[in-house]
Design an enzyme around this catalytic site. Structure first.
Site, PDB file in Angstrom:
ATOM      1  N   ASP A  21     108.640  72.813  92.464  1.00 45.56           N
ATOM      2  CA  ASP A  21     109.477  74.004  92.316  1.00 45.56           C
ATOM      3  C   ASP A  21     110.683  73.686  91.419  1.00 45.56           C
ATOM      4  OD1 ASP A  21     107.780  75.273  94.081  1.00 45.56           O
ATOM      5  OD2 ASP A  21     109.062  74.886  95.826  1.00 45.56           O
TER       6      ASP A  21
HETATM    7  N1  URA Z   1     106.252  71.968  98.354  1.00 48.61           N
HETATM    8  C1  URA Z   1     107.235  72.841  98.056  1.00 48.61           C
HETATM    9  O1  URA Z   1     107.573  73.706  98.854  1.00 48.61           O
HETATM   10  N2  URA Z   1     107.841  72.730  96.867  1.00 48.61           N
HETATM   11  C2  URA Z   1     107.522  71.780  95.957  1.00 48.61           C
HETATM   12  O2  URA Z   1     108.124  71.723  94.885  1.00 48.61           O
HETATM   13  C3  URA Z   1     106.506  70.873  96.282  1.00 48.61           C
HETATM   14  C4  URA Z   1     105.881  70.998  97.488  1.00 48.61           C
END
Ligand code: URA
Length: 240
Positions: A103
């Site tokens: 993310d």
């Molecule tokens: N899980 C998440 O919620 N975000 C990420 O960036 C990676 C795994």
């Protein structure tokens, strides 16, 4: 492969710049000046030089990036900076892309490559590649959560997650944990904690398979994978 393609693929210059180098007799193949960029060479055998520099052919690049928050795991975006903006010209000519997504606000280990086969294998659900995250959680993480994650939790779309290993590092009103999952659903870690009534306030990926975020790699920096890490990549590719 055409000589001009090999030179531009290796980042010697743009097609136009390569043409100029050839015209100016700066390029030799097996110690003979070559001016014609359309000449076919054996990129693995022939000795190609620009001036005194031998140009070694390499098809793929494999990079470990310590991703900072604020960058998208994408190759381009109209609004946000992407992880590709963190790379320099020495690797950009390989046209690397991120292996999966973190993310925008997640930090940590992100692999970048132009080897589509490897990316596919590392991300394949059938491969069960483990991903370990460090997370800071709003709320007191308990042994019940560890048990729930081990059994699988139902996230917001009704999907039940595969068994995951939750290690509690600190259990308080703000907790610290390490979570290992073998899947890569969108926002998976955040959705898993939401399923047990908690919120991820900081997330950092530490490991993917046998590749661990290099503690010496500063945030925002990248380096090529080591021989040992490349061997692991080869194994993953072979175990189809
Ligand atoms: N899980 C998440 O919620 N975000 C990420 O960036 C990676 C795994």
């Amino acid at each position: 492969m055409r000589l001009d393609k090999m030179l531009s693929n290796m980042g010697v210059g743009t097609r136009k710049e390569v043409k100029t180098l050839l015209k100016k007799k700066h390029v030799t193949v097996n110690h003979k000046v070559v001016k014609d960029g359309s000449k076919h060479i054996d990129e693995n055998e022939d000795i190609v030089k620009v001036g005194d520099n031998v140009i070694h052919y390499q098809e793929f690049t494999y990079l470990m990036l310590h991703k900072p928050a604020g960058f998208l795991s994408a190759t381009k975006d109209n609004h946000d900076k992407t992880v590709i903006d963190l790379l320099k010209n020495d690797v950009l000519h390989f046209k690397p892309f991120p292996v999966g997504r973190l993310d925008k606000d997640t930090e940590g280990l992100l692999l970048l490559t132009n080897d589509g086969d490897l990316a596919h294998q590392l991300l394949s659900p059938a491969k069960n590649v483990e991903k370990t995250y460090f997370a800071r959680i709003r709320g007191k993480v308990t042994v019940e959560d560890t048990e729930a994650f081990k059994a699988g939790v139902e996230i917001d779309d009704g999907y039940v997650t595969k068994p995951a290993e939750l290690e509690i590092l600190q259990s308080a009103s703000q907790s610290e944990v390490e979570l290992t999952i073998t899947e890569g659903k969108f926002h998976q870690v955040k959705r898993m904690f939401k399923a047990v009534g908690k919120e991820v306030i900081y997330l950092k990926r530490l490991r993917m398979g046998e590749i661990t975020l290099d503690p010496a790699l500063q945030i925002g920096k990248y380096r090529p994978l080591t021989e040992a890490e490349l061997t692991y990549c080869e194994q993953i590719k072979k175990s189809k």
